[in-house]
Design a protein around this motif. Structure first.
Motif: not given
Length: 322
Positions: A245-249, A253-257
Motif C-alpha cells: 500500500s502507498l499513501e500520500v497526503g 487530505r490523502k490518497l491511497t493505493w
C-alpha cells in the motif's frame, strides 16, 4: 534538471559478493545433473567446455547464433542464417560467392533430430528440448537472468537477484533499506518543470526478498504527474504472494493505493505506462505540499506484506511481519 532529494527513516548496508559467469553475472553457480530424453553424447558435449561438431555446424558464421529454418547455403556448401543473408547482401561471407536461394535441407533435418539442454542449465534449469523448441523456452525460462531494474539509464547489466542487488548498491548508488514499511519525503524546488527522467529508486529487503520502490515525475497528456509503484525482484508468480500500500497526503487530505508488486521481468516503462501505481496530479501534489505551492514537498508512506492462505476459510490473510 532541478535538484531532487529523498529522506528515509531507515538504512542498511549489504555485503554481497559479486561473481561473474560468462556473459551473465551471478552471485553463485548452480549445476544440474542433466535429464532424460536426450542422446548422452550430444548432451554431454553441449554442456561441456567444447561444443559438438554438429552444434558448431548449426552456428551462423556471421552472428554466431544458432541457425533456424530457413538455413541458407552457397554453391560451395557454406551456410548462414536467414537474417544474416540479408545483412551480407546475398554474398557468402566465407567464399564471397553469390548465395542465391539454396536451402541446406540436410542441416535442417539434422537439427530436427537434436535434443539440447536449456542454455540456462548452469542456473538450475533441468529442461531438455528438441532443437526447434529450445529457443521459445529460453525466452520464457524462469531461470533466465534478470535485467537491471534501474530506471535512470539504459543499463544493460543482467544477472541473478543477489548480483543485481549489489550492482544497484555499488554501481548505481541506490539506497538500501531493511523492513517492510517506508516513509519517504520527496522535495522538488520547481514542480512546474517536469522532465521524464525525474525519478528516485529505493530497494527494500523484507520477507527474505527485495523490492524496488519507484517514485518519479513524467509528462502525462498536457501536464506532469507524479507516480509511485513497487516492483518485486523475482518472477511474476512469486510476486503475487505479496501486496503493498502507498499513501500520500497533506492539509487533512490523502490518497491511497493498494496493489500487487509487479515483477522486474516487466520493464520499468511497461509498468509506468500501464499506470499501475499511485498517481498524483500536479495540482493535487501542490495542494498536499501546502505553503505557497511553489515547492513540492510530498511524503509517501507505505508498507509491504505477504499474503498467507488460511486453510480453514480459504481466504488470504496478510502477514505484516518482516
Amino acid at each position: 534538471m532541478e535538484t531532487d532529494s529523498m529522506e528515509s527513516s531507515t538504512r542498511s548496508n549489504q555485503n554481497d559478493e559479486i561473481h561473474h559467469n560468462g556473459t551473465f553475472h551471478f552471485s553463485s553457480t548452480k549445476t544440474h545433473g542433466g535429464g532424460g530424453g536426450a542422446s548422452p553424447a550430444v548432451v554431454t558435449n553441449i554442456v561441456g567446455p567444447t561444443a559438438t561438431s554438429v552444434y558448431e555446424l548449426l552456428e551462423c558464421p556471421v552472428c554466431t547464433c544458432s541457425m533456424y529454418p530457413p538455413i541458407h547455403q552457397c554453391h560451395n556448401g557454406h551456410t548462414l542464417c536467414s537474417t544474416c543473408k540479408v545483412r551480407v547482401h546475398n554474398r557468402c561471407p566465407t567464399c564471397r560467392q553469390e548465395l542465391g536461394d539454396i536451402r541446406c535441407l540436410a542441416l535442417e533435418k539434422v537439427a530436427e533430430s537434436l535434443e539440447l539442454p536449456c542454455k540456462f542449465y548452469n542456473l538450475g534449469c533441468p529442461e531438455i528440448f528438441p532443437y526447434y523448441s529450445k529457443l521459445k523456452h529460453e525466452s520464457l525460462c524462469n531461470f533466465r537472468p534478470y535485467g537491471c531494474p534501474y530506471a535512470g539509464s539504459e543499463c544493460g547489466v543482467v544477472g541473478d537477484i543477489p548480483f543485481l542487488v549489489s550492482h544497484l548498491r555499488d554501481d548505481h548508488k541506490v539506497d538500501m533499506h531493511a523492513g517492510s514499511t517506508f516513509n519517504h519525503r520527496y522535495v522538488k524546488s520547481n514542480p512546474r518543470e517536469v522532465e521524464n527522467a525525474t525519478w528516485m529508486l529505493t530497494v527494500f529487503h523484507c520477507f527474505g526478498q527485495y523490492f524496488c520502490l519507484h517514485f518519479e515525475a513524467f509528462q502525462l497528456g498536457m501536464g506532469p504527474v507524479y507516480m509511485a509503484f513497487l516492483r518485486f525482484m523475482g518472477d511474476e508468480e512469486e510476486a503475487r504472494s505479496y501486496s503493498y500500500s502507498l499513501e500520500v497526503g497533506g492539509s487533512g487530505r490523502k490518497l491511497t493505493w493498494e496493489g500487487t508488486p509487479r515483477s522486474i521481468r516487466d520493464s520499468h516503462r511497461k509498468v509506468r505506462d500501464s499506470n499501475d501505481g499511485l498517481i498524483i496530479q500536479r495540482n493535487m501534489a501542490l495542494f498536499f505540499s501546502g505553503g505557497d505551492r511553489k515547492e513540492l514537498k510530498l511524503r509517501v508512506t507505505g508498507k509491504i506484506w505477504k499474503e498467507q492462505h488460511s486453510p480453514d476459510s480459504g481466504l488470504f490473510m496478510p502477514n505484516l511481519s518482516s
